[in-house]
Scaffold this motif. Structure first.
Motif, PDB file in Angstrom:
ATOM      1  N   ALA A 143      64.356  77.601  22.092  1.00  0.00           N
ATOM      2  CA  ALA A 143      63.323  76.772  21.472  1.00  0.00           C
ATOM      3  C   ALA A 143      61.917  77.317  21.704  1.00  0.00           C
ATOM      4  CB  ALA A 143      63.417  75.354  22.034  1.00  0.00           C
ATOM      5  N   MET A 144      61.017  76.999  20.780  1.00  0.00           N
ATOM      6  CA  MET A 144      59.595  77.318  20.970  1.00  0.00           C
ATOM      7  C   MET A 144      58.730  76.177  20.418  1.00  0.00           C
ATOM      8  SD  MET A 144      59.169  80.456  18.224  1.00  0.00           S
ATOM      9  CE  MET A 144      57.443  80.687  18.615  1.00  0.00           C
ATOM     10  N   GLU A 145      57.481  76.137  20.886  1.00  0.00           N
ATOM     11  CA  GLU A 145      56.513  75.113  20.465  1.00  0.00           C
ATOM     12  C   GLU A 145      57.079  73.695  20.648  1.00  0.00           C
ATOM     13  OE1 GLU A 145      53.453  75.948  19.516  1.00  0.00           O
ATOM     14  OE2 GLU A 145      53.691  78.095  19.349  1.00  0.00           O
ATOM     15  N   THR A 146      57.115  72.871  19.600  1.00  0.00           N
ATOM     16  CA  THR A 146      57.614  71.502  19.755  1.00  0.00           C
ATOM     17  C   THR A 146      59.118  71.391  19.490  1.00  0.00           C
ATOM     18  OG1 THR A 146      57.100  71.015  17.470  1.00  0.00           O
ATOM     19  CG2 THR A 146      55.393  70.485  19.079  1.00  0.00           C
ATOM     20  N   GLN A 147      59.803  72.530  19.349  1.00  0.00           N
ATOM     21  CA  GLN A 147      61.252  72.482  19.164  1.00  0.00           C
ATOM     22  C   GLN A 147      61.925  72.017  20.454  1.00  0.00           C
ATOM     23  OE1 GLN A 147      62.285  76.452  17.949  1.00  0.00           O
ATOM     24  NE2 GLN A 147      60.894  76.398  16.208  1.00  0.00           N
ATOM     25  N   THR A 148      63.183  71.570  20.312  1.00  0.00           N
ATOM     26  CA  THR A 148      63.898  71.104  21.496  1.00  0.00           C
ATOM     27  C   THR A 148      65.188  71.895  21.691  1.00  0.00           C
ATOM     28  OG1 THR A 148      65.147  69.389  20.343  1.00  0.00           O
ATOM     29  CG2 THR A 148      62.969  68.778  21.168  1.00  0.00           C
ATOM     30  N   LEU A 149      65.587  71.995  22.954  1.00  0.00           N
ATOM     31  CA  LEU A 149      66.778  72.738  23.356  1.00  0.00           C
ATOM     32  C   LEU A 149      67.755  71.777  24.024  1.00  0.00           C
ATOM     33  CD1 LEU A 149      68.312  75.408  24.293  1.00  0.00           C
ATOM     34  CD2 LEU A 149      66.885  75.280  26.341  1.00  0.00           C
ATOM     35  N   ALA A 150      69.033  71.875  23.666  1.00  0.00           N
ATOM     36  CA  ALA A 150      70.063  71.134  24.403  1.00  0.00           C
ATOM     37  C   ALA A 150      71.101  72.122  24.919  1.00  0.00           C
ATOM     38  CB  ALA A 150      70.735  70.094  23.516  1.00  0.00           C
ATOM     39  N   VAL A 151      71.575  71.863  26.117  1.00  0.00           N
ATOM     40  CA  VAL A 151      72.629  72.679  26.716  1.00  0.00           C
ATOM     41  C   VAL A 151      73.803  71.751  26.980  1.00  0.00           C
ATOM     42  CG1 VAL A 151      73.213  74.267  28.561  1.00  0.00           C
ATOM     43  CG2 VAL A 151      70.835  74.083  27.813  1.00  0.00           C
ATOM     44  N   HIS A 168      68.955  68.644  17.759  1.00  0.00           N
ATOM     45  CA  HIS A 168      68.138  69.668  18.401  1.00  0.00           C
ATOM     46  C   HIS A 168      68.005  70.930  17.550  1.00  0.00           C
ATOM     47  CE1 HIS A 168      67.836  67.400  22.152  1.00  0.00           C
ATOM     48  NE2 HIS A 168      69.076  67.032  21.920  1.00  0.00           N
TER      49      HIS A 168
ATOM     50  N   PHE B 106      60.089  78.876  24.827  1.00  0.00           N
ATOM     51  CA  PHE B 106      58.699  78.397  24.779  1.00  0.00           C
ATOM     52  C   PHE B 106      57.732  79.520  25.135  1.00  0.00           C
ATOM     53  CE2 PHE B 106      61.046  74.402  25.994  1.00  0.00           C
ATOM     54  CZ  PHE B 106      60.951  73.824  24.749  1.00  0.00           C
ATOM     55  N   ALA B 150      68.776  68.390  28.140  1.00  0.00           N
ATOM     56  CA  ALA B 150      67.854  68.634  27.029  1.00  0.00           C
ATOM     57  C   ALA B 150      66.507  69.066  27.590  1.00  0.00           C
ATOM     58  CB  ALA B 150      67.682  67.379  26.174  1.00  0.00           C
ATOM     59  N   VAL B 151      65.884  69.996  26.907  1.00  0.00           N
ATOM     60  CA  VAL B 151      64.555  70.455  27.287  1.00  0.00           C
ATOM     61  C   VAL B 151      63.643  70.180  26.102  1.00  0.00           C
ATOM     62  CG1 VAL B 151      63.191  72.396  28.128  1.00  0.00           C
ATOM     63  CG2 VAL B 151      65.633  72.282  28.661  1.00  0.00           C
ATOM     64  N   VAL B 152      62.664  69.304  26.300  1.00  0.00           N
ATOM     65  CA  VAL B 152      61.782  68.902  25.206  1.00  0.00           C
ATOM     66  C   VAL B 152      60.333  69.018  25.656  1.00  0.00           C
ATOM     67  CG1 VAL B 152      63.522  67.286  24.308  1.00  0.00           C
ATOM     68  CG2 VAL B 152      61.777  66.454  25.866  1.00  0.00           C
ATOM     69  N   SER B 153      59.460  69.177  24.677  1.00  0.00           N
ATOM     70  CA  SER B 153      58.029  69.212  24.961  1.00  0.00           C
ATOM     71  C   SER B 153      57.451  67.843  24.664  1.00  0.00           C
ATOM     72  CB  SER B 153      57.372  70.277  24.078  1.00  0.00           C
ATOM     73  OG  SER B 153      55.977  70.087  24.082  1.00  0.00           O
ATOM     74  N   THR B 155      54.803  67.149  23.514  1.00  0.00           N
ATOM     75  CA  THR B 155      54.037  67.194  22.272  1.00  0.00           C
ATOM     76  C   THR B 155      54.893  66.737  21.085  1.00  0.00           C
ATOM     77  OG1 THR B 155      54.657  69.508  21.976  1.00  0.00           O
ATOM     78  CG2 THR B 155      52.569  69.090  23.073  1.00  0.00           C
ATOM     79  N   ALA B 156      56.217  66.595  21.298  1.00  0.00           N
ATOM     80  CA  ALA B 156      57.105  66.100  20.236  1.00  0.00           C
ATOM     81  C   ALA B 156      56.859  64.604  20.033  1.00  0.00           C
ATOM     82  CB  ALA B 156      58.560  66.359  20.625  1.00  0.00           C
ATOM     83  N   GLU B 160      61.509  61.082  19.377  1.00  0.00           N
ATOM     84  CA  GLU B 160      62.359  62.213  19.770  1.00  0.00           C
ATOM     85  C   GLU B 160      62.558  62.262  21.284  1.00  0.00           C
ATOM     86  OE1 GLU B 160      61.679  66.199  18.401  1.00  0.00           O
ATOM     87  OE2 GLU B 160      61.282  65.531  16.367  1.00  0.00           O
ATOM     88  N   GLN B 163      64.941  59.465  22.175  1.00  0.00           N
ATOM     89  CA  GLN B 163      66.311  59.844  21.797  1.00  0.00           C
ATOM     90  C   GLN B 163      66.910  60.804  22.840  1.00  0.00           C
ATOM     91  OE1 GLN B 163      66.763  62.465  18.345  1.00  0.00           O
ATOM     92  NE2 GLN B 163      67.935  60.840  17.387  1.00  0.00           N
ATOM     93  N   LYS B 175      55.120  70.110  29.263  1.00  0.00           N
ATOM     94  CA  LYS B 175      53.793  69.793  28.713  1.00  0.00           C
ATOM     95  C   LYS B 175      53.429  68.318  28.835  1.00  0.00           C
ATOM     96  CE  LYS B 175      53.903  73.773  25.709  1.00  0.00           C
ATOM     97  NZ  LYS B 175      53.636  74.381  24.428  1.00  0.00           N
TER      98      LYS B 175
END
Lengths: 238, 238
Positions: A143-151, A168, B106, B150-153, B155-156, B160, B163, B175
């Motif tokens: 993920a980058m910027e406001t994207q999200t990652l799930a594992v 995600h 990121f 989950a890894v989220v920013s 800024t989302a 989201e 969720q 962030k």
């Protein structure tokens, strides 16, 4: 008497030089090193990774963690190893416990930590995760910027996998081994095959990468360390 | 003529010895090192982390990536740096580009990768992520077994974030800076405050950890690198 210390060390994804500088230095200075092994009698991959850093003065103890066993049998091993680690620290020894990837993610170490607790004589050294290594080796970003990652682990229920893939931008599907047909069908249904690749044994000499999951023949036996990386913002053919 | 090579190197979360052995060795052997800086004139943190590994023969070029600028201004910088990196490789140089944490998560590097593409002369070296370092330093694990991460920013959009917090066992909220009130209110509403801690500047001398988010005073100015780690299966007081 010297104060004992316990180090839980994530050794990284596979290549010996993908351990941290701190991890390599700490391993070279241990009195005792505990190495987990998946199968009885087999040397642990984590042990092989760090072999070049181990001093001849360090005593190695290989422990067999029962991957397929009943919970009560597993718990007996965790109790025993946690007790042994605490005893070594009480003797004033520098003790290390190594785990693949990062020490705090999908790691046997956490079962020992539940028994040992937060202690002034404990230092946990993080490591490079398998999915960071897969992203680097396959040149497909996470993920980058406001994207999200799930594992997620493919041992989770299929509706959880589907939810993660829908919600995600980027999903790491661990433990694909034995479940590739089901996961590929799910990715196809969600129209995500062009954004998904499979990597096995990343950073090891046996590393393999499939950028087109339909090229993976149905009967092909996947290596145990197989992971799918999906990124909606990236095509695998790129 | 020597073949040129480009290395994108994740330097890890902050402490110099949490870079990989490979990263440290590659940096010591570079002709040119590109270091990103957040603010004009300021030395990049990534540069400070790797300083001890840099040879006096390596030329350093600090690039100012415009964090707050318009997309078109950012894109102009990315175009320029990607072009410069390709030119160095064409000259036969060994060129390095360093990024904090892992190179593929990121990271500004991915904006350059979009312009450079998969190349035989490119090697990406993964690094320890900030959240692995936070889990280790705070002694609070990430996901295990069939749990999901989950890894989220922050800024989302808030729905989201909600969720992700509802669906996953373990969530990393990156962030947090400038959004702590809103995020704390959300965690409280979901009854997750006892399972959440905040860490700033993990593994740096300025590291700080709050295990009780209500102790964080409203007006307190958070450091820029502040992250919340939530694990439903672990209490922060443990």
């Amino acid at each position: 008497m010297m104060a004992g210390k316990l180090y839980a060390i994530g050794v990284g994804p596979g290549a010996s030089d993908l351990i941290t500088v701190r991890g390599a230095r700490v391993i070279a200075d241990l009195d005792v090193l505990y190495a987990p092994a998946g199968k009885k009698g087999a040397q642990s991959l984590a042990h092989t990774i760090v072999e070049e850093y181990i001093s001849p003065n360090t005593e190695i103890r290989t422990y067999h963690f029962l991957m397929q066993a009943d919970l009560s049998d597993k718990e007996a091993v965790w109790d025993e190893v946690a007790e042994a680690l605490k005893e070594e620290v009480a003797k004033g020894h520098k003790v290390g416990f190594i785990t693949l990837g990062d020490s705090m993610l999908f790691s046997t170490w956490v079962s020992l930590l539940e028994r040992i607790g937060r202690q002034p004589w404990l230092e946990i050294i993080p490591g490079v995760t398998s999915f960071s290594a897969i992203a680097s080796r396959s040149v497909m970003p996470l993920a980058m910027e406001t994207q999200t990652l799930a594992v997620v682990s493919c041992t989770a229920p299929e509706d959880e996998l589907e939810q993660a893939l829908r919600n995600h931008d980027c999903v790491v599907l661990m433990k694909v081994y034995g479940r590739i047909e089901q996961v590929r069908t799910l990715l196809q249904r969600l129209d995500l095959l062009d954004h998904s690749l499979l990597m096995a044994d990343a950073t090891l000499p046996s590393e393999q990468c499939w950028r087109h999951l339909d090229e993976l023949r149905y009967e092909q036996k996947l290596p145990y360390f197989s992971t799918i990386l999906m990124n909606k913002n990236w095509d695998t053919s790129r």
